[in-house]
Design a protein around this motif. Structure first.
Motif, short mmCIF file in Angstrom:
data_model
loop_
_atom_site.label_atom_id
_atom_site.label_comp_id
_atom_site.label_asym_id
_atom_site.label_seq_id
_atom_site.Cartn_x
_atom_site.Cartn_y
_atom_site.Cartn_z
N GLY A 12 -7.46 9.65 9.95
CA GLY A 12 -8.45 8.40 9.61
C GLY A 12 -8.49 7.32 8.50
O GLY A 12 -8.56 6.02 9.14
N GLU A 13 -7.89 7.63 7.93
CA GLU A 13 -7.70 6.77 6.19
C GLU A 13 -6.42 5.94 7.13
O GLU A 13 -6.06 4.66 6.68
CB GLU A 13 -7.76 7.56 5.19
CG GLU A 13 -7.07 6.97 3.92
CD GLU A 13 -6.69 7.12 3.26
OE1 GLU A 13 -6.67 7.36 1.32
OE2 GLU A 13 -6.70 8.50 2.95
N LEU A 14 -5.16 6.61 7.24
CA LEU A 14 -3.77 5.53 8.16
C LEU A 14 -4.49 4.02 9.04
O LEU A 14 -4.03 3.07 8.68
CB LEU A 14 -3.14 6.48 8.37
CG LEU A 14 -1.98 5.66 8.84
CD1 LEU A 14 -0.90 5.12 7.62
CD2 LEU A 14 -0.75 6.82 10.01
N ARG A 15 -5.41 4.48 9.40
CA ARG A 15 -5.77 3.49 10.81
C ARG A 15 -7.05 2.64 9.40
O ARG A 15 -6.55 1.80 9.97
CB ARG A 15 -6.73 4.37 11.92
CG ARG A 15 -5.82 4.94 12.86
CD ARG A 15 -6.09 6.09 13.17
NE ARG A 15 -7.37 5.59 14.29
CZ ARG A 15 -7.90 6.55 14.95
NH1 ARG A 15 -9.04 8.18 14.62
NH2 ARG A 15 -9.66 5.79 15.10
N ALA A 16 -7.46 2.89 9.03
CA ALA A 16 -8.41 2.37 7.74
C ALA A 16 -7.30 1.10 7.25
O ALA A 16 -7.63 0.17 7.27
CB ALA A 16 -9.20 2.42 7.42
N ARG A 17 -5.99 1.83 6.95
CA ARG A 17 -5.56 0.67 5.79
C ARG A 17 -4.90 0.50 6.71
O ARG A 17 -4.06 -1.34 5.78
CB ARG A 17 -4.44 2.43 5.13
CG ARG A 17 -4.91 2.73 4.17
CD ARG A 17 -4.41 4.19 3.10
NE ARG A 17 -4.37 5.11 2.43
CZ ARG A 17 -4.61 4.83 0.84
NH1 ARG A 17 -3.95 3.46 0.62
NH2 ARG A 17 -4.77 5.19 0.51
N PHE B 80 -1.92 13.40 5.28
CA PHE B 80 -2.87 12.24 4.94
C PHE B 80 -3.61 12.46 6.42
O PHE B 80 -3.32 13.30 7.32
CB PHE B 80 -1.78 10.87 5.38
CG PHE B 80 -1.68 10.64 6.10
CD1 PHE B 80 -1.99 10.14 7.88
CD2 PHE B 80 0.05 11.32 6.34
CE1 PHE B 80 -0.87 9.93 8.94
CE2 PHE B 80 0.96 10.96 7.86
CZ PHE B 80 0.30 10.59 9.00
N ASP B 81 -4.48 11.69 5.96
CA ASP B 81 -5.82 11.79 7.21
C ASP B 81 -5.74 10.68 7.98
O ASP B 81 -5.53 9.14 7.54
CB ASP B 81 -7.08 11.65 6.92
CG ASP B 81 -8.58 11.65 7.57
OD1 ASP B 81 -8.49 13.06 7.83
OD2 ASP B 81 -8.61 10.43 7.83
N ASP C 289 1.06 -0.99 -0.07
CA ASP C 289 0.25 0.02 0.19
C ASP C 289 0.91 1.61 0.37
O ASP C 289 1.71 1.19 0.40
CB ASP C 289 -0.77 0.23 1.13
CG ASP C 289 -2.18 0.78 1.29
OD1 ASP C 289 -2.29 1.24 -0.09
OD2 ASP C 289 -2.96 0.65 2.03
N LEU D 263 0.87 5.90 0.53
CA LEU D 263 -0.28 6.90 1.32
C LEU D 263 0.86 7.51 1.33
O LEU D 263 1.89 7.95 2.05
CB LEU D 263 -0.71 6.23 2.52
CG LEU D 263 -1.63 7.83 3.24
CD1 LEU D 263 -3.28 7.45 2.20
CD2 LEU D 263 -1.90 7.26 4.29
#
Length: 227
Positions: A116-121, A113-114, A107, A109
């Motif tokens: 929340g998006e990092l945590r989801a990834r 970065f956001d 992946d 990124l």
């Protein structure tokens, strides 16, 4: 969600990043969610940790001191280290992303970065790591991680003690790496006082599943063999 929290508690992360403020922020957030987080501030240290300790996910910056992030990643893949890898970097062009994925990233990124998006990834990579590492190959056999046992080529299942399992898992996670006795003593046996403890447990493993399971590299240490 409960199932997400359960996944987060079992994910071991290596964060390779030289921005110390960002490291402090991410470490605090990720540890607060149940991750186990190790940190390296340069590429050489990150490479050493990734080769000698088992991780579910490694997060790598590109512009690292000593060793560039993509060089680090390429070296891991060349040594058959299959740890899920997320490149987290300010280099976010299409060409940059292609280069990162071609180097072996799972992946990519771009910064900024956001969170929340990092945590989801990371949750997604953690799930993928769990699926991929349910069993590790040992030649024609395999090491079953949940059951703590070796399955021999003829189908026989051999249960392992906790320390036998921990030693074989490190070797099987990094099958091309030659591990020194001191590194195995540190990572598997937590610096146990007996200097011969690694040799003792290699003997135990060979007695249970065959001498070929662990290969001795004279004057250096051990690496994974085959069944």
């Amino acid at each position: 969600m409960p199932w997400q929290r359960a996944i987060l508690r079992c994910v071991r992360l290596l964060l390779v990043e030289d921005d110390r403020e960002l490291v402090e922020l991410l470490s605090t957030v990720l540890r607060g969610e149940g991750h186990v987080v190790d940190v390296a501030f340069d590429g050489h240290r990150g490479l050493h940790l990734a080769l000698t300790r088992p991780y579910d996910v490694v997060v790598i910056d590109r512009g690292l001191p000593v060793l560039d992030g993509l060089d680090l990643l390429a070296r891991l893949r060349s040594r058959a280290v299959r740890t899920q890898a997320l490149v987290l970097t300010a280099m976010g062009s299409v060409r940059d992303r292609i280069d990162g994925l071609d180097a072996g990233a799972d992946d990519y990124l771009a910064k900024p970065f956001d969170l929340g998006e990092l945590r989801a990834r990371l949750r997604a990579l953690g799930r993928r790591a769990a699926e991929l590492t349910a069993a590790l190959r040992i030649g024609a056999g395999r090491l079953e991680l949940e059951q703590h046992r070796v399955v021999l080529p003829d189908g026989e299942r051999v249960p392992l003690t906790a320390r036998e399992f921990a030693l074989l898992r490190v070797l099987a996670t990094h099958p091309e790496t030659v591990h020194t006795r001191s590194s195995l003593r540190r990572t598997v046996f937590h610096d146990a006082p007996s200097p011969s403890i690694v040799d003792t447990y290699v003997h135990y493993l060979r007695s249970k599943v065959g001498r070929s399971v662990v290969h001795t590299v004279q004057g250096v240490g051990y690496r994974l063999g085959a069944l």
